[in-house]
Design an enzyme around this catalytic site. Structure first.
Site: not given
Ligand code: AMP
Length: 216
Positions: A13, A88, A127, A161, A172
């Protein structure tokens, strides 16, 4: 144009959002990036989010809606937004609809990147990104052309990360299937859902996204 990229962690994404920013002038709103920035700065939002993020769980809807709401309310995206990592779950999708309605906008397109979980674990484990320009790399699939040097900006500093580890990745992916994947049905019912093959190479996925945009 309001475009949502839907897909599990590792689906690409962020990579595709970057291309949409560069070529279509859309503003990327990534709740994950916003939360990582907040954690790094030690802000109150960061302190609130850190434990859930470290465990691979979602932060509260209230928090996610608040951080994205601030950006949408600021009206910075003249040509529109790409939402990456938000919504989400159903509650966030409904909150988004209400937020957009206040500005006479709605979700125009949801592009789902179809992938398989086993491949996502492998992609995520390898990554990393350039610490300076944020270009994404992968040990197996996309190393820099010159080892240790970013293709785009020439920096020699890279970051991984903290939640890209095997244990957190499984949490996740589970959170994605339980809470986020049902959004495909929600948006299909609204007639805005499209699919691309997220298992294809980066350029081919991009070609498919462009085709979806042209047909819209
Ligand atoms: P991402 O970079 O989108 O994989 O997000 C990393 C982490 O941030 C996720 O595992 C969640 O803990 C938190 N996170 C990101 N976006 C959201 C969201 N829209 N709602 C809840 N938690 C989020």
């Amino acid at each position: 144009m309001i475009l949502i990229l839907l897909g599990p962690p590792g689906a690409g994404k962020g990579t595709q959002a970057c291309r949409l920013v560069n070529t279509k002038g859309l503003v990327q709103l990534s709740t994950g990036d916003m939360l990582r920035t907040a954690v790094a700065s030690g802000s109150p939002i960061g302190l609130e989010a850190k434990a859930a993020m470290d465990a691979g769980q979602l932060v509260s809807d209230e928090l996610a809606v608040r951080i994205i709401g601030q950006r949408i309310a600021a009206g910075e995206g003249e040509s529109g937004y790409i939402l990456d990592g938000f919504p989400r779950n159903l509650a966030q999708a409904e909150a988004l609809e209400a937020m957009l309605a206040k500005q006479d906008m709605n979700v125009d397109l949801v592009v789902e990147l179809k992938v398989d979980d086993a491949a996502m674990s492998r992609r995520i484990a390898g990554r990393y990104t350039c610490a300076k320009c944020n270009e994404g790399y992968n040990d197996s699939f996309k190393p820099p052309r010159v080892k240790g040097i970013c293709d785009v900006c020439g920096s020699d500093r890279f970051v991984r990360r903290p939640d890209d580890n095997e244990e957190t990745v499984q949490a996740r992916l589970a959170a994605y299937h339980e809470q986020t994947a049902p959004l495909a049905k929600y948006y299909a019912q609204r007639g805005v859902l499209r699919h691309v093959d997220g298992m294809a190479g980066i350029d081919e996925v991009w070609r498919q996204i462009e085709a979806v945009l042209e047909a819209a």
